[in-house]
Design an enzyme around this catalytic site. Structure first.
Site, PDB file in Angstrom:
ATOM      1  N   LYS A 114       0.835  -1.541  -0.055  1.00  0.00           N
ATOM      2  CA  LYS A 114      -0.186  -0.408   0.073  1.00  0.00           C
ATOM      3  C   LYS A 114       1.185   1.168   0.296  1.00  0.00           C
ATOM      4  CE  LYS A 114      -4.322  -1.806   1.616  1.00  0.00           C
ATOM      5  NZ  LYS A 114      -5.324  -2.239   2.810  1.00  0.00           N
ATOM      6  N   LYS A 193      -3.541  -7.477  -9.380  1.00  0.00           N
ATOM      7  CA  LYS A 193      -4.474  -7.771  -8.405  1.00  0.00           C
ATOM      8  C   LYS A 193      -5.787  -6.424  -8.210  1.00  0.00           C
ATOM      9  CE  LYS A 193      -5.959  -6.617  -4.236  1.00  0.00           C
ATOM     10  NZ  LYS A 193      -6.028  -7.052  -3.074  1.00  0.00           N
ATOM     11  N   LYS A 196      -9.616  -2.096  -4.691  1.00  0.00           N
ATOM     12  CA  LYS A 196      -9.677  -0.569  -4.720  1.00  0.00           C
ATOM     13  C   LYS A 196      -9.374   0.363  -4.220  1.00  0.00           C
ATOM     14  CE  LYS A 196     -14.161  -2.629  -1.715  1.00  0.00           C
ATOM     15  NZ  LYS A 196     -13.062  -3.180  -0.411  1.00  0.00           N
TER      16      LYS A 196
HETATM   17  P1  ADP Z   1      -9.504  -3.982  -1.645  1.00  0.00           P
HETATM   18  O1  ADP Z   1      -8.047  -4.479  -2.411  1.00  0.00           O
HETATM   19  O2  ADP Z   1      -9.951  -3.641  -3.040  1.00  0.00           O
HETATM   20  O3  ADP Z   1      -9.597  -2.636  -0.773  1.00  0.00           O
HETATM   21  P2  ADP Z   1     -10.655  -5.326   0.745  1.00  0.00           P
HETATM   22  O4  ADP Z   1      -9.163  -5.660   0.702  1.00  0.00           O
HETATM   23  O5  ADP Z   1     -11.378  -4.173   0.692  1.00  0.00           O
HETATM   24  O6  ADP Z   1     -10.784  -4.683  -0.998  1.00  0.00           O
HETATM   25  O7  ADP Z   1     -10.994  -6.925   0.867  1.00  0.00           O
HETATM   26  C1  ADP Z   1     -12.333  -7.724   0.641  1.00  0.00           C
HETATM   27  C2  ADP Z   1     -12.081  -9.133   0.431  1.00  0.00           C
HETATM   28  O8  ADP Z   1     -11.980  -9.420  -0.444  1.00  0.00           O
HETATM   29  C3  ADP Z   1     -10.925  -9.805   1.339  1.00  0.00           C
HETATM   30  O9  ADP Z   1     -11.334 -11.253   1.120  1.00  0.00           O
HETATM   31  C4  ADP Z   1      -9.352 -10.147  -0.222  1.00  0.00           C
HETATM   32  O10 ADP Z   1      -8.883 -11.157   0.202  1.00  0.00           O
HETATM   33  C5  ADP Z   1     -10.917 -10.168  -0.865  1.00  0.00           C
HETATM   34  N1  ADP Z   1     -10.420  -9.417  -2.630  1.00  0.00           N
HETATM   35  C6  ADP Z   1     -10.266  -8.316  -2.769  1.00  0.00           C
HETATM   36  N2  ADP Z   1      -9.482  -8.050  -3.897  1.00  0.00           N
HETATM   37  C7  ADP Z   1      -9.228  -9.283  -4.761  1.00  0.00           C
HETATM   38  C8  ADP Z   1      -9.328  -9.475  -5.431  1.00  0.00           C
HETATM   39  N3  ADP Z   1      -8.453  -8.892  -6.252  1.00  0.00           N
HETATM   40  N4  ADP Z   1      -9.112 -11.310  -5.964  1.00  0.00           N
HETATM   41  C9  ADP Z   1      -9.058 -12.280  -4.511  1.00  0.00           C
HETATM   42  N5  ADP Z   1     -10.209 -11.535  -3.498  1.00  0.00           N
HETATM   43  C10 ADP Z   1      -9.768  -9.787  -3.447  1.00  0.00           C
HETATM   44  N1  TRP Z   2      -8.499  -6.506   6.085  1.00  0.00           N
HETATM   45  C1  TRP Z   2      -9.419  -6.679   4.693  1.00  0.00           C
HETATM   46  C2  TRP Z   2      -9.327  -6.813   3.684  1.00  0.00           C
HETATM   47  O1  TRP Z   2      -8.348  -5.795   3.052  1.00  0.00           O
HETATM   48  C3  TRP Z   2     -10.764  -6.422   5.555  1.00  0.00           C
HETATM   49  C4  TRP Z   2     -10.910  -6.908   6.610  1.00  0.00           C
HETATM   50  C5  TRP Z   2     -10.698  -6.501   8.498  1.00  0.00           C
HETATM   51  C6  TRP Z   2     -10.783  -8.407   7.540  1.00  0.00           C
HETATM   52  N2  TRP Z   2     -10.722  -6.634   9.330  1.00  0.00           N
HETATM   53  C7  TRP Z   2     -11.307  -8.112   8.940  1.00  0.00           C
HETATM   54  C8  TRP Z   2     -11.282  -9.840   6.557  1.00  0.00           C
HETATM   55  C9  TRP Z   2     -11.684  -9.481   9.655  1.00  0.00           C
HETATM   56  C10 TRP Z   2     -11.068 -10.358   7.119  1.00  0.00           C
HETATM   57  C11 TRP Z   2     -11.497 -10.806   8.745  1.00  0.00           C
HETATM   58  O2  TRP Z   2     -10.087  -7.196   2.807  1.00  0.00           O
END
Ligand code: ADP
Ligand code: TRP
Length: 324
Positions: A114, A193, A196
């Site tokens: 990040k 990957k 967001k």
């Molecule tokens: P982002 O990376 O878009 O901010 P989050 O971190 O909120 O998404 O991820 C929410 C869930 O979606 C998590 O379980 C994460 O592992 C899954 N996830 C996010 N991006 C992907 C991806 N490109 N492929 C598979 N799973 C994903």
């Molecule tokens: N960190 C996770 C993500 O970015 C979101 C998340 C926060 C999460 N707390 C969690 C996922 C607990 C599983 C369990 O996708």
């Protein structure tokens, strides 16, 4: 024995195909496992590390709620709530960080990725895996269905549970396991990957022109129409695979290998598939958007149940640590 399943999605933007195929699809399927007691939440405390406009925070939080419910999360089968309705997680996170070495957090890939992508390296971003560990441990979760990018965080959670249990000679915390679905890493329009935070997403709620624009922007190599192409290395084909039947996939793979088909054609096929696949979801989402009081009532009810459990676990942890 009840199987506690838990997962969260950050309200850091609109949910996308990566979130759906990596996480939400499994979440919905797991509701129907016998003895499962799933907990799903909107990780809004986590999103504070990247979203610092209150209007946006409210909007994204609502988006995650709508997208989850429209994708099939059933509030009669799963407890659904906002992370910030359970302030006890921040209390538990403190108790966990007190027994966690800096080295563990310094190894976190997601923090480094990040920061490399230009997100401000705040203390919160660094501490994020501790808050995530608290989310998981506070409900004594057994399984955490997530995409591949979160697996390291769950391993860190296992370590933190062990540090706390060993330090205080207790068994308060249960060791959680990551659970991955069939698409643990969905690629975005640029081939990295889908995330967001990276501006390369195809959002679940997209349709029509905006969807067309983003699908047509998927990066490919520069092979001309007549040249044979490799489906295995193509971002467009990787998305088609998530949406099409096996026979449809085999048919398109043959067309790739034969040559005579441009990437514009395979993009059109992906576009049609996305439109069709998410049509019922979009209809349900529109209904929910007209019924935000219902959505709010689901979250309030979920929070009440989650908080009861969270409070009990925090009390146990406090007792173990000599705070009570
Ligand atoms: P982002 O990376 O878009 O901010 P989050 O971190 O909120 O998404 O991820 C929410 C869930 O979606 C998590 O379980 C994460 O592992 C899954 N996830 C996010 N991006 C992907 C991806 N490109 N492929 C598979 N799973 C994903
Ligand atoms: N960190 C996770 C993500 O970015 C979101 C998340 C926060 C999460 N707390 C969690 C996922 C607990 C599983 C369990 O996708």
């Amino acid at each position: 024995m009840t199987l506690r399943i838990l997962s969260g999605i950050q309200s850091s933007g609109k949910p996308h195909l990566g979130n759906y195929f990596g996480a939400m699809q499994q979440h919905v399927q797991l509701q129907d496992i016998e003895d499962a007691d799933p907990f799903y939440f909107i990780a809004d405390y986590h999103a504070m590390t990247t979203v610092q406009d209150p209007e946006k925070m409210r909007e994204f939080s609502r988006d995650v709620a709508l997208d989850y419910l429209a994708s099939g999360l059933d509030p009669d089968k799963a407890t659904f709530f906002r992370q910030s309705s359970i302030p006890e997680v921040t209390e538990l996170a403190w108790m966990l960080c007190a027994v966690t070495g800096m080295g563990l957090l310094e190894r976190a890939h997601s923090y480094k990725d990040k920061v490399a992508k230009g997100i401000k390296p705040s203390v919160g971003l660094f501490y994020y895996p501790v808050l995530m560990a608290a989310d998981i441990l506070i409900y004594k979760s057994h399984q955490v269905p997530v995409g591949q990018d979160q697996v390291q965080h769950i391993e860190m959670t296992q370590d933190m549970a062990e540090y706390f249990n060993n330090t205080y000679h207790t068994e308060v915390f249960v060791r959680p396991e990551a659970r991955m679905g069939t698409a643990p890493k969905v690629l975005g329009t640029d081939g990295a990957k889908m995330s967001k935070s990276y501006g390369n997403t195809i959002d679940l709620s997209m349709t029509g022109k905006p969807l067309k624009k983003v699908v047509m922007s998927i990066k490919t190599d520069s092979k001309g129409v007549e040249e044979p192409k490799d489906p295995e290395t193509c971002n467009v084909f990787a998305l088609y695979r998530l949406l099409a039947s096996e026979s449809e996939q085999a048919e398109l793979a043959d067309r790739y290998r034969a040559g005579g088909m441009g990437y514009g054609d395979s993009k059109k096929l992906v576009l049609e598939k996305i439109e069709d696949y998410f049509q019922p979801y979009r209809e349900k989402r529109a209904e929910l958007l007209d019924n935000l009081d219902y959505v709010e009532s689901v979250l309030t009810k979920g929070a009440t149940r989650a908080r009861e459990i969270a409070t009990q676990t925090v009390d146990e942890a406090k007792k173990a640590a000599g705070l009570l």
